[in-house]
Design a protein around this motif. Structure first.
Motif, short mmCIF file in Angstrom:
data_model
loop_
_atom_site.label_atom_id
_atom_site.label_comp_id
_atom_site.label_asym_id
_atom_site.label_seq_id
_atom_site.Cartn_x
_atom_site.Cartn_y
_atom_site.Cartn_z
N LEU A 74 28.02 41.01 31.12
CA LEU A 74 28.63 40.74 32.41
C LEU A 74 30.02 41.39 32.44
O LEU A 74 30.82 41.17 31.55
CB LEU A 74 28.75 39.24 32.63
N PRO A 75 30.33 42.20 33.47
CA PRO A 75 31.64 42.86 33.54
C PRO A 75 32.79 41.84 33.53
O PRO A 75 32.65 40.72 34.03
CB PRO A 75 31.60 43.63 34.87
N ARG A 76 33.92 42.28 33.03
CA ARG A 76 35.07 41.38 32.91
C ARG A 76 35.50 40.88 34.28
O ARG A 76 35.88 39.71 34.43
CB ARG A 76 36.22 42.11 32.22
N LYS A 77 35.47 41.74 35.29
CA LYS A 77 35.94 41.31 36.60
C LYS A 77 35.06 40.22 37.21
O LYS A 77 35.47 39.54 38.15
CB LYS A 77 36.00 42.50 37.56
N LEU A 78 33.85 40.05 36.65
CA LEU A 78 32.96 38.99 37.14
C LEU A 78 32.87 37.81 36.18
O LEU A 78 32.12 36.87 36.44
CB LEU A 78 31.54 39.56 37.35
N SER A 79 33.65 37.87 35.12
CA SER A 79 33.51 36.85 34.08
C SER A 79 34.28 35.57 34.38
O SER A 79 34.08 34.57 33.71
CB SER A 79 33.98 37.39 32.73
N HIS A 80 35.19 35.61 35.34
CA HIS A 80 35.99 34.43 35.66
C HIS A 80 35.92 34.18 37.15
O HIS A 80 35.98 35.11 37.95
CB HIS A 80 37.45 34.63 35.24
N VAL A 81 35.77 32.93 37.48
CA VAL A 81 35.75 32.57 38.90
C VAL A 81 36.42 31.20 39.05
O VAL A 81 36.27 30.33 38.21
CB VAL A 81 34.31 32.52 39.45
N ASN A 82 37.18 31.08 40.11
CA ASN A 82 37.77 29.79 40.45
C ASN A 82 36.93 29.20 41.56
O ASN A 82 36.92 29.68 42.69
CB ASN A 82 39.22 29.99 40.94
N PHE A 83 36.19 28.16 41.22
CA PHE A 83 35.24 27.61 42.18
C PHE A 83 35.92 27.01 43.41
O PHE A 83 35.30 26.87 44.45
CB PHE A 83 34.35 26.56 41.51
N PRO B 35 41.60 38.44 38.00
CA PRO B 35 40.17 38.41 38.38
C PRO B 35 39.73 37.10 39.02
O PRO B 35 39.06 37.11 40.04
CB PRO B 35 39.47 38.66 37.04
N TYR B 36 40.07 35.98 38.43
CA TYR B 36 39.54 34.74 38.95
C TYR B 36 40.41 34.18 40.09
O TYR B 36 40.16 33.08 40.54
CB TYR B 36 39.40 33.69 37.84
N ARG B 37 41.41 35.01 40.57
CA ARG B 37 42.21 34.52 41.68
C ARG B 37 42.28 35.52 42.81
O ARG B 37 43.17 35.45 43.65
CB ARG B 37 43.63 34.17 41.19
N TYR B 38 41.40 36.51 42.85
CA TYR B 38 41.50 37.45 43.96
C TYR B 38 41.05 36.82 45.27
O TYR B 38 41.18 37.40 46.33
CB TYR B 38 40.79 38.77 43.68
N GLY B 39 40.56 35.59 45.21
CA GLY B 39 40.30 34.87 46.45
C GLY B 39 41.57 34.43 47.15
O GLY B 39 41.52 33.95 48.28
N ASP B 40 42.72 34.59 46.49
CA ASP B 40 43.98 34.18 47.10
C ASP B 40 44.61 35.26 47.96
O ASP B 40 45.71 35.08 48.46
CB ASP B 40 44.98 33.77 46.01
N ILE B 41 43.97 36.43 48.11
CA ILE B 41 44.52 37.46 48.99
C ILE B 41 43.78 37.43 50.32
O ILE B 41 42.63 37.01 50.41
CB ILE B 41 44.43 38.86 48.34
N ARG B 42 44.48 37.87 51.37
CA ARG B 42 43.92 37.83 52.72
C ARG B 42 44.18 39.16 53.42
O ARG B 42 45.21 39.80 53.23
CB ARG B 42 44.55 36.70 53.54
N LEU B 43 43.22 39.56 54.25
CA LEU B 43 43.42 40.71 55.14
C LEU B 43 44.09 40.24 56.42
O LEU B 43 43.64 39.28 57.05
CB LEU B 43 42.08 41.35 55.48
N ILE B 44 45.16 40.92 56.83
CA ILE B 44 45.94 40.51 57.99
C ILE B 44 45.87 41.62 59.04
O ILE B 44 46.18 42.78 58.75
CB ILE B 44 47.42 40.28 57.62
N THR B 45 45.45 41.32 60.23
CA THR B 45 45.42 42.31 61.32
C THR B 45 46.82 42.49 61.87
O THR B 45 47.70 41.64 61.72
CB THR B 45 44.50 41.87 62.47
N MET B 46 47.04 43.63 62.51
CA MET B 46 48.36 43.90 63.09
C MET B 46 48.70 42.87 64.15
O MET B 46 49.86 42.46 64.30
CB MET B 46 48.38 45.31 63.68
#
Length: 829
Positions: free
Chosen positions: A579-588, A727-738
């Protein structure tokens, strides 16, 4: 009864007689045949016939009467003495003092010491010591006569007056206890005091009644309490010290409304009167005496006994002198070496023929046998015997009893069991030893180890029954105790783990709905009792993993989210799957908000264990359970788990409704024309020949540098933002529209993204990316599963898949390969 003929007195028998203040006093052998003093009144002789000689505080008819060791029980004796003199105006105004304490607490020794001191100081009117085994003093029939006799010794003028009352009513001793008190004590005493000047504090006024609970008839005990209350209403001169165990009927009698204004209670509590300190002094002094005087003193080792032995004996005594006194009597045997006898107490050598606690065991057996429902009582006593103090409500839940049943069933055992805020507990720690040893307990013995395993099974069943309910399980911290204690034993080296599993436990494990239970708790770490239990539950499973861990996998039925969590946590992390490292950690929590996985997955990680910054939450079971899971499961079981896990992933990837909100923002950034992408998002490339990829586009990104900081804004490429995130915290970023950006900028100079952004509905695209990347690693491992096959054939990825064409292409390829594999297997069959 025929009156004695005093005209021809027989020879005087002066056995056990003394002369005091020129007055001839005969304490024993007093009856109409042997009391021969010339001219004695018949009424007084009739009184002497009804005296219980063994009930006197200084009677020679009591072998080895209990006495307070020098310099012990000083505080409680002084307290009673001050009450007698009325030193404290508030307490001294109450004419009845009830000294209560458990069996063997030393009540009788204190009563005798008080009697001796008050007698020496001229404060004692009389005393009566009940004795259950003595037919002359195990009833109230001789109580008043014995007290009246003693008053006649203290107040000589009382003798003729009481004799006259008896002669006026020869059947007085056949009347009620109330009438006897009135006729033989209150009336003559009042007449005497009426002719005296105002009584000083040194005037005798104390009457001691010890061992009231040893009076054979319960009704007589209650009648006596009420009689004492009426006596104190008649005269303010007499004070009653009553000593007894806190039996339920006596608690009720002394708790009556009319008793409250006249009653002062003292409870022989170790905390209040330093009983443990007194017991230590008693043991040290008596051991010292044994070393100096015992016939085998030269054979004793030096030092003896070891200090830790004394500490253990003090602790075992639990503030009750009877245990320490029993030990000393056993050790001080003149026919044996004291050190060997003490070793037998500590089970360091085989016991002698005369078992050390025979007297104490007889007391326990007598008290417990009084219970009406003995089997139920023994079931209840197993809890404090195994776990210490245990709440009554929790016991009732464990034994499936009606509310309040424990207190009713233990009503006759208050002298060895007490109720407090801690729960039901033993007054004597040695009672647990008695119940756990078949040689001592006899027919009262229960195999406490087997009982404990039944408790573990019951705990699991209770939480299984309460699965999904938001109601609080009563005193759940108490209910955990069986599992906690079993865990502590399992962690000891060389323990046979199979011994800690029973058929009841196996049945309870099979029926326990693990996933449904976990799913019921939205905030699994801090909000409720369930996750606390499930931690202990999983730890127990871990300890007995070689026996029953496979049962855990069978209890999740077809729930896709549960199988996804288990497959991700314990199967995909096997090195063979790469399993790739970027998929090895997840914050449920951040990845799977508003899904079934959030609570279940996070709680699983919290319970079973992954490394966290909180050391106290780390349990190193992760790698072991992964390995064991592979060892216990065959390929078919693994394929079924992966198939249900893939079903969970594909269901989210194909859910257009959950993707629509994110799609609006993302299309606003990528300038995709949503109207050109209508009915077939899997084939969107046919409608938009060269769509831009979102991954390399510049976009406004809202991100949190740390978990607890507000969002910051930055113009960067999305792929770079994802690559640079943890890796396990990239859910903390958001896309912001202008548009969203300028709405924020129109507010008064914000320094960061508004705090309320954290409370909005989370964007699903980070989870979408995660599942797109993970699906190709799961589908090749999945077996035949009809819902998954149907989903692959009939459903399509949501519109969010158009934003990541490469990832979507790999996912579709994995789907096609799975279908081909399933078709080939079906054709082969």
């Amino acid at each position: 009864m025929t009156q004695p003929d005093t005209s021809v007195p027989p020879p005087v028998n002066i056995s056990h007689s003394i002369v005091k203040d020129a007055t001839f006093i005969q304490h024993n052998n007093i009856n109409q045949h042997h009391y021969t003093r010339s001219g004695e009144r018949p009424g007084y002789m009739r009184l002497l016939e009804n005296v219980a000689k063994a009930a006197l505080h200084d009677s020679i008819h009591v072998v080895d009467p209990p006495k307070c060791h020098p310099n012990t029980r000083v505080a409680i004796i002084q307290n009673i003495h001050d009450w007698t003199l009325g030193v404290d105006a508030k307490v001294g105004s109450k004419p009845i003092l009830w000294l209560k304490g458990g069996a063997g607490a030393g009540k009788s020794a204190i009563a005798r010491s008080v009697a001796e001191r008050c007698s020496d100081e001229g404060l004692l009117l009389g005393a009566f010591f009940f004795g259950a085994a003595d037919p002359t003093r195990n009833h109230v029939g001789r109580l008043v006569a014995t007290l009246s006799y003693q008053i006649s010794i203290v107040l000589p003028e009382f003798r003729d007056m009481v004799a006259a009352f008896i002669e006026d009513d020869p059947l007085i001793f056949d009347r009620s206890i109330k009438t006897q008190f009135s006729t033989l004590i209150v009336r003559p005493l009042s007449a005497i005091l009426a002719n005296r000047p105002t009584a000083s504090t040194a005037t005798p006024r104390l009457i001691i009644i010890d061992g009231l609970d040893e009076c054979s008839a319960v009704n007589s005990q209650q009648d006596l309490v009420l009689t004492l209350q009426e006596v104190t209403n008649t005269t303010t001169f007499i004070r009653f010290l009553v000593c007894s165990r806190p039996e339920s009927h006596l608690n009720s009698a002394f708790s009556l409304f009319r008793m409250t204004p006249i009653l002062h209670c003292l409870f022989l509590d170790d905390d209040d009167y330093a009983a443990s300190d007194d017991i230590r002094l008693y043991l040290e002094d008596t051991f010292k005496q044994i070393k100096e005087e015992h016939v085998f003193k030269n054979a004793l080792p030096d030092p003896w006994p070891a200090p830790e032995m004394v500490d253990i004996l003090v602790d075992k005594s639990s503030g009750q002198f009877i245990y320490a006194a029993t030990v000393i009597r056993y050790v001080d045997s003149p026919r044996h070496r004291p050190n060997q006898r003490l070793d037998a107490i500590f089970n360091l050598r085989p016991p002698f023929k005369d078992l050390p606690f025979t007297e104490l065991d007889a007391l326990y057996r007598l008290i417990i046998s009084k219970a009406e429902d003995l089997p139920a009582v023994l079931d209840i006593l197993a809890f404090p015997a195994l776990y210490g103090a245990y709440h009554a409500e929790a016991i009732e839940m464990m034994l499936q009893l009606e509310q309040g049943s424990v207190e009713v069933l233990l009503a006759d055992l208050h002298s060895i069991v007490t109720f407090s805020w801690e729960g039901v507990r033993f007054l004597h720690k040695s009672l647990a030893d008695f119940l756990s040893e078949p040689q001592r307990a006899g027919d009262l013995y229960r195999d406490l180890f087997r009982v404990q395993l039944s408790h573990v099974a019951r705990v699991i069943s209770i939480f299984s029954t309460h699965c999904g309910q938001r109601t609080r399980i009563l005193h759940s911290s108490q209910i955990y105790k069986p599992i906690i204690q079993v865990l502590s034993e399992l962690r000891k080296p060389d323990n046979m783990k199979a011994d800690y599993v029973s058929s009841d436990i196996l049945q309870a494990l099979q029926l326990f709905p693990s996933f449904e239970f976990l799913k019921a708790f939205i905030e699994p770490l801090f909000s409720s009792e369930g996750p606390i239990f499930i931690r202990f539950y999983f730890q127990y499973l871990y300890c007995i993993k070689d026996v029953v861990l496979a049962l855990l996998l069978m209890n999740w039925s077809s729930d896709w989210a549960a199988h996804f969590v288990f497959a991700y946590d314990h199967l995909l992390h096997d090195p063979c799957y790469l399993l790739p490292r970027k998929l090895s950690h997840v914050n449920f929590i951040t990845h799977f908000q508003q899904t079934d996985v959030e609570a279940f997955g996070h709680t699983m990680l919290y319970i079973i264990g992954v490394a966290t910054s909180m050391d106290d939450l780390y349990y190193p079971y992760f790698d072991d359970i992964t390995k064991i899971s592979h060892d216990l499961m065959g390929n078919t079981e693994k394929e079924a788990i992966f198939a249900k896990s893939a079903s969970f992933c594909l269901a989210l990837l194909c859910d257009e409704r959950s993707a629509s909100q994110d799609a609006g923002s993302i299309y606003g950034i990528a300038r995709h024309d949503r109207r050109k992408k209508r009915d077939h998002p899997w084939h969107w490339r046919q409608m938009v020949p060269r769509p831009p990829s979102l991954g390399n586009r510049l976009a406004l990104i809202g991100f949190r540098p740390t978990l607890y900081m507000d969002y910051k804004l930055k113009l960067t490429r999305i792929r770079k933002a994802l690559r640079n995130s943890i890796p396990y915290r990239y859910g903390d970023i958001r896309l912001i529209t202008m548009r969203e950006y300028f709405e924020v900028k129109s507010e008064p100079v914000p320094k960061s993204w508004p705090w309320w952004i954290k409370d909005e509905r989370p964007q699903q695209w980070p989870l979408y990316i995660f599942l797109l990347d993970l699906l190709p690693h799961i589908l090749p491992l999945a077996g035949w599963y009809e819902p998954l096959v149907d989903m692959c054939r009939k459903k399509c990825l949501s519109s969010l898949s158009q934003v990541w064409p490469k990832k979507s292409r790999r996912a579709r390829q994995a789907i096609d390969n799975y279908l081909c594999r399933m078709d080939s297997q079906e054709g082969g069959e």
